[in-house]
Design a protein around this motif. Structure first.
Motif, PDB file in Angstrom:
ATOM      1  N   ARG A 408       1.079  -1.280   0.117  1.00 52.33           N
ATOM      2  CA  ARG A 408      -0.057  -0.008  -0.050  1.00 52.33           C
ATOM      3  C   ARG A 408       1.066   1.187   0.105  1.00 52.33           C
ATOM      4  O   ARG A 408       0.317   2.424  -0.365  1.00 52.33           O
ATOM      5  CB  ARG A 408      -0.916  -0.061   1.336  1.00 52.33           C
ATOM      6  N   ILE A 409       2.151   1.216   0.209  1.00 53.71           N
ATOM      7  CA  ILE A 409       2.986   2.313   0.200  1.00 53.71           C
ATOM      8  C   ILE A 409       3.005   3.346  -1.036  1.00 53.71           C
ATOM      9  O   ILE A 409       3.243   2.599  -2.038  1.00 53.71           O
ATOM     10  CB  ILE A 409       4.385   2.095   0.656  1.00 53.71           C
ATOM     11  N   PRO A 410       2.782   4.496  -0.948  1.00 62.15           N
ATOM     12  CA  PRO A 410       2.541   5.206  -2.195  1.00 62.15           C
ATOM     13  C   PRO A 410       3.733   5.511  -2.735  1.00 62.15           C
ATOM     14  O   PRO A 410       4.797   5.493  -2.090  1.00 62.15           O
ATOM     15  CB  PRO A 410       1.745   6.358  -1.727  1.00 62.15           C
ATOM     16  N   ALA A 411       4.032   5.928  -4.125  1.00 62.67           N
ATOM     17  CA  ALA A 411       5.230   5.933  -4.644  1.00 62.67           C
ATOM     18  C   ALA A 411       6.135   7.340  -4.220  1.00 62.67           C
ATOM     19  O   ALA A 411       7.301   7.580  -4.215  1.00 62.67           O
ATOM     20  CB  ALA A 411       5.027   6.228  -6.173  1.00 62.67           C
ATOM     21  N   SER A 412       5.251   8.099  -3.334  1.00 59.44           N
ATOM     22  CA  SER A 412       5.948   9.268  -3.035  1.00 59.44           C
ATOM     23  C   SER A 412       6.891   9.116  -1.602  1.00 59.44           C
ATOM     24  O   SER A 412       7.709   9.877  -1.424  1.00 59.44           O
ATOM     25  CB  SER A 412       4.798  10.470  -2.514  1.00 59.44           C
ATOM     26  N   VAL A 413       6.585   7.934  -1.213  1.00 59.04           N
ATOM     27  CA  VAL A 413       7.650   7.556  -0.130  1.00 59.04           C
ATOM     28  C   VAL A 413       8.814   6.673  -0.809  1.00 59.04           C
ATOM     29  O   VAL A 413       8.700   5.848  -1.287  1.00 59.04           O
ATOM     30  CB  VAL A 413       7.122   6.501   0.967  1.00 59.04           C
ATOM     31  N   PRO A 414      10.123   7.311  -0.465  1.00 57.30           N
ATOM     32  CA  PRO A 414      11.248   6.887  -1.141  1.00 57.30           C
ATOM     33  C   PRO A 414      11.400   5.253  -0.653  1.00 57.30           C
ATOM     34  O   PRO A 414      11.185   4.979   0.472  1.00 57.30           O
ATOM     35  CB  PRO A 414      12.245   7.477  -0.495  1.00 57.30           C
ATOM     36  N   THR A 416      14.121   3.953   0.224  1.00 59.52           N
ATOM     37  CA  THR A 416      15.047   3.707   1.216  1.00 59.52           C
ATOM     38  C   THR A 416      14.274   4.015   2.829  1.00 59.52           C
ATOM     39  O   THR A 416      14.606   3.552   3.934  1.00 59.52           O
ATOM     40  CB  THR A 416      16.062   4.879   1.439  1.00 59.52           C
ATOM     41  N   ASP A 417      13.178   4.349   2.619  1.00 56.51           N
ATOM     42  CA  ASP A 417      12.142   4.662   3.775  1.00 56.51           C
ATOM     43  C   ASP A 417      11.100   3.629   4.057  1.00 56.51           C
ATOM     44  O   ASP A 417      10.578   3.745   5.186  1.00 56.51           O
ATOM     45  CB  ASP A 417      11.370   6.267   3.713  1.00 56.51           C
ATOM     46  N   HIS A 418      10.905   2.630   3.333  1.00 58.85           N
ATOM     47  CA  HIS A 418       9.902   1.548   3.338  1.00 58.85           C
ATOM     48  C   HIS A 418       9.965   0.814   4.479  1.00 58.85           C
ATOM     49  O   HIS A 418       9.047   0.820   5.332  1.00 58.85           O
ATOM     50  CB  HIS A 418      10.115   0.652   1.887  1.00 58.85           C
ATOM     51  N   PRO A 419      11.264   0.412   4.939  1.00 62.08           N
ATOM     52  CA  PRO A 419      11.269  -0.143   6.304  1.00 62.08           C
ATOM     53  C   PRO A 419      10.854   0.449   7.568  1.00 62.08           C
ATOM     54  O   PRO A 419      10.014  -0.097   8.255  1.00 62.08           O
ATOM     55  CB  PRO A 419      12.740  -0.717   6.515  1.00 62.08           C
ATOM     56  N   ARG A 420      11.200   1.841   7.634  1.00 64.63           N
ATOM     57  CA  ARG A 420      10.714   2.376   8.884  1.00 64.63           C
ATOM     58  C   ARG A 420       9.384   2.761   8.674  1.00 64.63           C
ATOM     59  O   ARG A 420       8.490   2.942   9.785  1.00 64.63           O
ATOM     60  CB  ARG A 420      11.634   3.607   8.946  1.00 64.63           C
ATOM     61  N   PHE A 421       8.994   2.961   7.286  1.00 69.30           N
ATOM     62  CA  PHE A 421       7.292   3.240   7.240  1.00 69.30           C
ATOM     63  C   PHE A 421       6.878   2.174   7.736  1.00 69.30           C
ATOM     64  O   PHE A 421       5.598   2.263   8.152  1.00 69.30           O
ATOM     65  CB  PHE A 421       7.165   3.614   5.714  1.00 69.30           C
ATOM     66  N   VAL A 422       7.197   0.758   7.322  1.00 68.60           N
ATOM     67  CA  VAL A 422       6.267  -0.212   7.627  1.00 68.60           C
ATOM     68  C   VAL A 422       6.076  -0.423   9.055  1.00 68.60           C
ATOM     69  O   VAL A 422       5.175  -0.680   9.762  1.00 68.60           O
ATOM     70  CB  VAL A 422       6.980  -1.375   7.004  1.00 68.60           C
ATOM     71  N   ALA A 423       7.485  -0.263   9.791  1.00 67.47           N
ATOM     72  CA  ALA A 423       7.359  -0.185  11.406  1.00 67.47           C
ATOM     73  C   ALA A 423       6.496   0.887  12.041  1.00 67.47           C
ATOM     74  O   ALA A 423       5.606   0.404  12.854  1.00 67.47           O
ATOM     75  CB  ALA A 423       8.822  -0.097  11.959  1.00 67.47           C
ATOM     76  N   LEU A 424       6.447   2.118  11.510  1.00 64.55           N
ATOM     77  CA  LEU A 424       5.506   3.026  12.010  1.00 64.55           C
ATOM     78  C   LEU A 424       3.917   2.715  11.854  1.00 64.55           C
ATOM     79  O   LEU A 424       3.141   2.913  12.755  1.00 64.55           O
ATOM     80  CB  LEU A 424       5.855   4.147  11.527  1.00 64.55           C
ATOM     81  N   ALA A 425       3.717   2.108  10.471  1.00 66.63           N
ATOM     82  CA  ALA A 425       2.495   1.733  10.344  1.00 66.63           C
ATOM     83  C   ALA A 425       1.877   0.627  11.382  1.00 66.63           C
ATOM     84  O   ALA A 425       0.734   0.639  11.814  1.00 66.63           O
ATOM     85  CB  ALA A 425       2.223   1.309   8.962  1.00 66.63           C
ATOM     86  N   GLN A 426       2.727  -0.502  11.482  1.00 65.41           N
ATOM     87  CA  GLN A 426       2.469  -1.437  12.545  1.00 65.41           C
ATOM     88  C   GLN A 426       2.109  -0.977  13.863  1.00 65.41           C
ATOM     89  O   GLN A 426       1.222  -1.162  14.419  1.00 65.41           O
ATOM     90  CB  GLN A 426       3.412  -2.478  12.620  1.00 65.41           C
ATOM     91  N   ALA A 427       3.123  -0.046  14.159  1.00 64.91           N
ATOM     92  CA  ALA A 427       2.897   0.636  15.639  1.00 64.91           C
ATOM     93  C   ALA A 427       1.370   1.375  15.656  1.00 64.91           C
ATOM     94  O   ALA A 427       0.851   1.310  16.717  1.00 64.91           O
ATOM     95  CB  ALA A 427       3.895   1.622  15.864  1.00 64.91           C
ATOM     96  N   GLU A 428       1.125   2.079  14.635  1.00 65.82           N
ATOM     97  CA  GLU A 428      -0.070   2.625  14.579  1.00 65.82           C
ATOM     98  C   GLU A 428      -1.350   1.870  14.564  1.00 65.82           C
ATOM     99  O   GLU A 428      -2.354   1.996  15.523  1.00 65.82           O
ATOM    100  CB  GLU A 428      -0.336   3.611  13.124  1.00 65.82           C
ATOM    101  N   PHE A 429      -1.101   0.587  13.904  1.00 67.91           N
ATOM    102  CA  PHE A 429      -2.151  -0.392  13.963  1.00 67.91           C
ATOM    103  C   PHE A 429      -2.290  -0.936  15.200  1.00 67.91           C
ATOM    104  O   PHE A 429      -3.317  -1.181  15.899  1.00 67.91           O
ATOM    105  CB  PHE A 429      -1.905  -1.517  13.061  1.00 67.91           C
ATOM    106  N   ALA A 430      -1.192  -1.146  15.957  1.00 72.10           N
ATOM    107  CA  ALA A 430      -1.170  -1.774  17.407  1.00 72.10           C
ATOM    108  C   ALA A 430      -1.974  -0.991  18.326  1.00 72.10           C
ATOM    109  O   ALA A 430      -2.556  -1.471  19.291  1.00 72.10           O
ATOM    110  CB  ALA A 430       0.119  -2.317  17.750  1.00 72.10           C
ATOM    111  N   ALA A 431      -1.701   0.378  18.038  1.00 72.46           N
ATOM    112  CA  ALA A 431      -2.550   1.214  18.992  1.00 72.46           C
ATOM    113  C   ALA A 431      -4.034   1.872  18.623  1.00 72.46           C
ATOM    114  O   ALA A 431      -4.285   2.690  19.115  1.00 72.46           O
ATOM    115  CB  ALA A 431      -1.388   2.624  19.282  1.00 72.46           C
ATOM    116  N   LEU A 432      -4.256   1.449  17.618  1.00 71.81           N
ATOM    117  CA  LEU A 432      -5.570   1.965  17.004  1.00 71.81           C
ATOM    118  C   LEU A 432      -6.792   1.273  17.975  1.00 71.81           C
ATOM    119  O   LEU A 432      -6.793   0.112  18.245  1.00 71.81           O
ATOM    120  CB  LEU A 432      -5.741   1.245  15.546  1.00 71.81           C
ATOM    121  N   HIS A 433      -7.798   2.428  17.931  1.00 75.70           N
ATOM    122  CA  HIS A 433      -8.903   1.850  18.788  1.00 75.70           C
ATOM    123  C   HIS A 433     -10.129   2.931  18.151  1.00 75.70           C
ATOM    124  O   HIS A 433      -9.681   3.684  17.535  1.00 75.70           O
ATOM    125  CB  HIS A 433      -8.762   2.044  20.272  1.00 75.70           C
ATOM    126  N   ALA A 434     -11.273   2.453  18.656  1.00 78.15           N
ATOM    127  CA  ALA A 434     -12.513   3.418  17.952  1.00 78.15           C
ATOM    128  C   ALA A 434     -12.199   4.816  18.412  1.00 78.15           C
ATOM    129  O   ALA A 434     -12.553   5.624  17.647  1.00 78.15           O
ATOM    130  CB  ALA A 434     -13.659   2.721  18.748  1.00 78.15           C
TER     131      ALA A 434
END
Length: 456
Positions: A408-414, A416-434
């Motif tokens: 799902r990562i858009p082309a605007s994200v370099p 080289t930033d993909h690994p950190r972006f994935v980790a950040l997204a996982q952290a967001e999902f882990a903390a996500l609630h209603a």
């Protein structure tokens, strides 16, 4: 003490007559009804409350004046007193004037000179020393980040505080806890009028509109009309008046002020007020100018003060300053301050309320500001992409796996930033609630459907 029928309507009348101990005639009571009610409906209710011993009547010529029965007046007086407000001498004089019976106050119409006397960045409603004081109070850890960062960081708290406090100033009886449950879980409080619930939800939508997309947090006619559309949704007697400048004359309940009636002139002045506001450099002066001039003009058939209170937060959102939530501001004092503007064109009492309310808001958010971690520059740089990825995955029912995120990562994200972006997204999902899913534009039902599929 007898329990009145139509409790929501009674509470509104109790607040109105408490502010006017000498009583009011039916015309004044009718003008103050929000939302408006039919005259015959109001007459039936008044007659019923007189019969129940809640009201007394006094004959004035051919008309009746309604006052609270002694036990009701005592009950109203037994409410918690207003805080020891640090009113200026000018503010105290205004309050004393507007608390006189209407018959002792001079009727007045809209005075364009009140607006014309103001010259942006030369005239100041707030003295320089006071503006400096407010700037020092309102600084946030997000001062040097993109516009709207601080408001988004505390959005969950702001949605509850501002929705609750602003609604209370309109006579809404939801408690803060009830408001929190409604906003976080979508659960309406038992025994509350549906209009009260709608008012809270309208505030939530309007706040999200300003905070979630900073391009909306601007002082333009489009933004003000959008705020009115959100705040008045389902509350207007004429649904077509929602999100539209008024086309008829209106009166102000409890006041002898008569706003301008001609629609063409009203639109011209509306545009002028907003152009002047947009020219003001100082965010506090800009916020207060909107709180003064928008309600004074009364550009909409109703909900003008609510629009002005949210509009006053636009400068704070844009400058990452502490927002103004109006927590603990007594309704009666706020109404007195607005009547002082309407009838006297004097802003000192409203200024006293504004300054106290802002200081109170800063106290409320001090602990929140201290708990905020220093801004993550990586997250700030990819905030929009992160929001799009999280929202899309929830709405499409995709699992929060590294592979799904990577796809799902858009082309605007370099790359080289993909690994950190994935980790950040996982952290967001882990903390996500209603409650916090709103940051990504995700509705509670969408989050619940995603969670129910076990995709976390």
């Amino acid at each position: 003490m007898p329990q009145p029928r139509h409790p929501h309507a009674w509470r509104a009348l109790l607040a109105l007559l408490t502010a006017h101990p000498d009583g009011l005639g039916i015309e004044a009571i009718l003008a103050a009804q929000q939302p408006p009610v039919a005259r015959r409906t109001l007459q039936r209710r008044l007659a019923q409350w007189v019969q129940e011993g809640l009201l007394l009547t006094q004959q004035e010529g051919r008309a009746l004046r309604y006052t609270l029965a002694p036990q009701q007046a005592q009950g109203a007086d037994a409410r918690p007193p207003e805080p020891d407000w640090p009113l200026s001498p000018e503010g105290a004089a205004i309050r004393a004037y507007v608390r006189q019976p209407r018959a002792l106050r001079t009727p007045t119409a809209y005075r364009q000179r009140f607006l014309e006397q103001y010259q942006p960045n030369h005239t100041h409603y707030l003295p320089s020393a006071l503006r400096e004081q407010l700037h020092a109070l309102g600084q946030s850890p997000s001062a040097h980040t993109p516009a709207g960062t601080f408001a988004r960081d505390i959005l969950n708290r702001l949605l509850i505080d501002l929705s609750w406090a602003s609604s209370q100033l309109e006579g809404n009886t939801y408690s803060r806890l009830d408001t929190e449950r409604l906003i976080a879980l979508g659960e309406a409080a038992e025994g509350k009028d549906a209009l009260e619930t709608q008012m809270i939800l309208n505030h939530k939508s309007a706040i999200e509109y300003l905070v979630l997309d900073p391009t909306h947090a601007v002082i333009t006619a489009e933004t003000m009309i959008a705020l009115h559309a959100f705040l008045s949704d389902g509350l207007m007697a004429d649904p077509a008046a929602c999100g539209r400048l008024r086309r008829r004359a209106v009166e102000i309940g409890g006041s002898v002020y008569l706003p301008i009636a001609l629609p063409q002139r009203l639109e011209e002045l509306f545009q002028l007020v907003l152009r002047m506001a947009a020219e003001i450099h100082d965010p506090f002066e800009q916020a207060f100018f909107l709180m003064v001039q928008l309600p004074y003009l009364q550009p909409f058939e109703d909900v003008n003060k609510r629009v002005s209170r949210l509009a006053a937060n636009i400068p704070f959102i844009r400058h990452n300053l502490c927002p103004l939530s109006f927590i603990d501001v007594p309704q009666a004092l706020y109404v007195d301050a607005m009547i002082g503007v309407y009838e006297l064109n004097q802003i000192e009492l409203l200024r006293d309320v504004f300054v106290w309310a802002y200081e109170r808001s800063c106290q409320q958010y001090a602990a929140v500001k201290q708990s905020l971690a220093p801004p993550d520059t990586f997250r700030l740089r990819h905030r929009q992409s992160l929001s799009e990825v999280v929202a899309a995955m929830v709405r499409h029912g995709e699992p929060a796996t590294p592979a799904a995120i990577l796809a799902r990562i858009p082309a605007s994200v370099p790359t080289t930033d993909h690994p950190r972006f994935v980790a950040l997204a996982q952290a967001e999902f882990a903390a996500l609630h209603a409650g916090n899913a709103v940051r990504f534009g995700i509705r509670p039902l969408e989050w619940e459907a995603w969670r129910a599929r076990g995709l976390t």
